[in-house]
Enzyme design. Structure first.
Site, PDB file in Angstrom:
ATOM      1  CB  CYS A  99      -0.911  -0.005   1.226  1.00 61.93           C
ATOM      2  SG  CYS A  99      -2.029   1.402   1.316  1.00 61.93           S
ATOM      3  CG  HIS A 141      -5.677  -2.366  -1.083  1.00 62.08           C
ATOM      4  ND1 HIS A 141      -4.789  -2.973  -0.228  1.00 62.08           N
ATOM      5  CD2 HIS A 141      -5.311  -1.061  -1.139  1.00 62.08           C
ATOM      6  CE1 HIS A 141      -3.928  -2.063   0.219  1.00 62.08           C
ATOM      7  NE2 HIS A 141      -4.221  -0.892  -0.326  1.00 62.08           N
ATOM      8  CD  GLU A 142      -6.379   1.487  -3.798  1.00 63.80           C
ATOM      9  OE1 GLU A 142      -6.525   2.491  -3.065  1.00 63.80           O
ATOM     10  OE2 GLU A 142      -5.274   0.917  -3.925  1.00 63.80           O
ATOM     11  CG  HIS A 145      -7.350   3.078   1.187  1.00 60.65           C
ATOM     12  ND1 HIS A 145      -6.540   3.360   2.265  1.00 60.65           N
ATOM     13  CD2 HIS A 145      -6.603   2.329   0.342  1.00 60.65           C
ATOM     14  CE1 HIS A 145      -5.355   2.803   2.074  1.00 60.65           C
ATOM     15  NE2 HIS A 145      -5.365   2.168   0.914  1.00 60.65           N
TER      16      HIS A 145
END
Length: 175
Positions: A99, A141-142, A145
């Protein structure tokens, strides 16, 4: 286009939930272009707006050199605004992730193998996308966020604390 400064853990902004984009303007698209340039500069596969300090539900992704699926020539880069996760497979796949906001760390994370999302594209047009393998992993994953979750949140408390201490030390040495 500008390269934007990256926010790194343990910055509190990375733990906050991002807010929806309410209107598309030229400024919104310029910001997405700047995000993309920043992601390329950092050699990333994806970037969420919060990683450059903006708490908006915007992702940029480009994995064209690593995608296992044959896609249309203009598929990448992907601009994903206000994504909704509408399907997730039950099958989980473990893989190491890195990341931009957690420099120098690789962490094994189990994620659904395939997903389906609904989102707005670069022009504000509604789209749906089914993704699997690497693309599904990068999107998830994004997306994490946007929800205020980092890959280190998948670690045990002890391991997460060790990583955070390393990141604080790294940050203090840079400043």
């Amino acid at each position: 286009m500008s390269i934007l400064p990256i926010v790194t853990a343990p910055d509190d902004r990375l733990k906050q939930k991002s807010q929806p984009v309410l209107e598309f303007t030229d400024q919104t698209r310029k910001f997405m272009d700047d995000m993309l340039k920043t992601m390329y500069h950092e050699d990333g596969a994806g970037l969420a707006a919060v990683q450059v300090g903006v708490l908006k539900r915007i992702l940029v992704i480009d994995i064209k050199d690593h995608d296992s699926v044959e896609r249309p020539k203009d598929f990448y880069p992907l601009f994903i605004v206000n994504p909704e996760m509408i399907e997730k497979s039950e099958e989980l796949i473990k893989s190491n992730e890195g990341c931009i906001s957690v420099p120098g760390q690789r962490i094994e994370v189990a994620r659904p193998e395939s997903i389906k999302i609904r989102y707005l594209d670069y022009h504000g047009k509604s789209q749906e996308l089914k993704a699997n393998d690497w693309l599904a992993r990068v999107i998830q994953h994004e997306y994490d966020h946007l929800e205020g979750k980092l890959m280190i949140d998948y670690l045990s408390n002890l391991k997460r604390d060790v990583v955070l201490r390393k990141l604080k030390k790294l940050k203090n040495n840079i400043v």
